[in-house]
Design a protein around this motif. Sequence first.
Motif: not given
Length: 215
Positions: A30, A33, A45, A88-89, A91-92
């Motif tokens: 995480p 990103w 991201e 958040d990453p 979901e991206t």
Amino acid sequence: MSDTPTRDELWALTHAERAALADDLAALDPARWAQPSLCGRWTVEEVLAHLTAAASVGRARWVASVLGARFDFDRHNDRRLAEHRGADPGETLDRFRRVLGSTTSTFGPTEAWLGEVIVHAQDIRRPLGLDRTPPVGAVTPVAAFYARRDFTVAGRSAVDGLRVEATDGPFAAGAGPLVSGTTLALTMAMAGRAVYCDDLTGPGVPTLRRRCAPA
């Protein structure tokens, strides 16, 4: 595939490169990103969200967005990026996966939109140390397009008066001092990514490097 890919073949290559990037990022830590990409001020991201926007915004919405931004393309891109970035990453990335097979685009040849994916994928991969190289067959039509026309990037201007030759494929263009290297390195340099000039050789490299420098 023919020497000159059809539009359908170019879209198939685009879809494959999107899928490969999504797979590369599936297990990304995480914190990574937020790492700066090669694309100006955008993080990893944010570049991915930009690619989702590019695959989601058709001509009518693009025109409306540009008009709404008063032809400030940085503002236009930032607004569409924010629209397609997740909470958040994870979901991206999920949002990007939903457009892997999209053929939505705005204006211009399909080579430009394949190039958008190839270049921005490397904007992400190189800073992260991800070593996947797209197939030469996918990069070659983008290199040829960049060398003959300034469109999404100033590729033709970057290599004006130079001879560019790929060491791993059929791409070659221009006349003048030689610049040679992989098809990908030449493409990324034509897209203005100066770090890729380190991967090139020949007497024309200093000229190309100067042209890659930010204005």
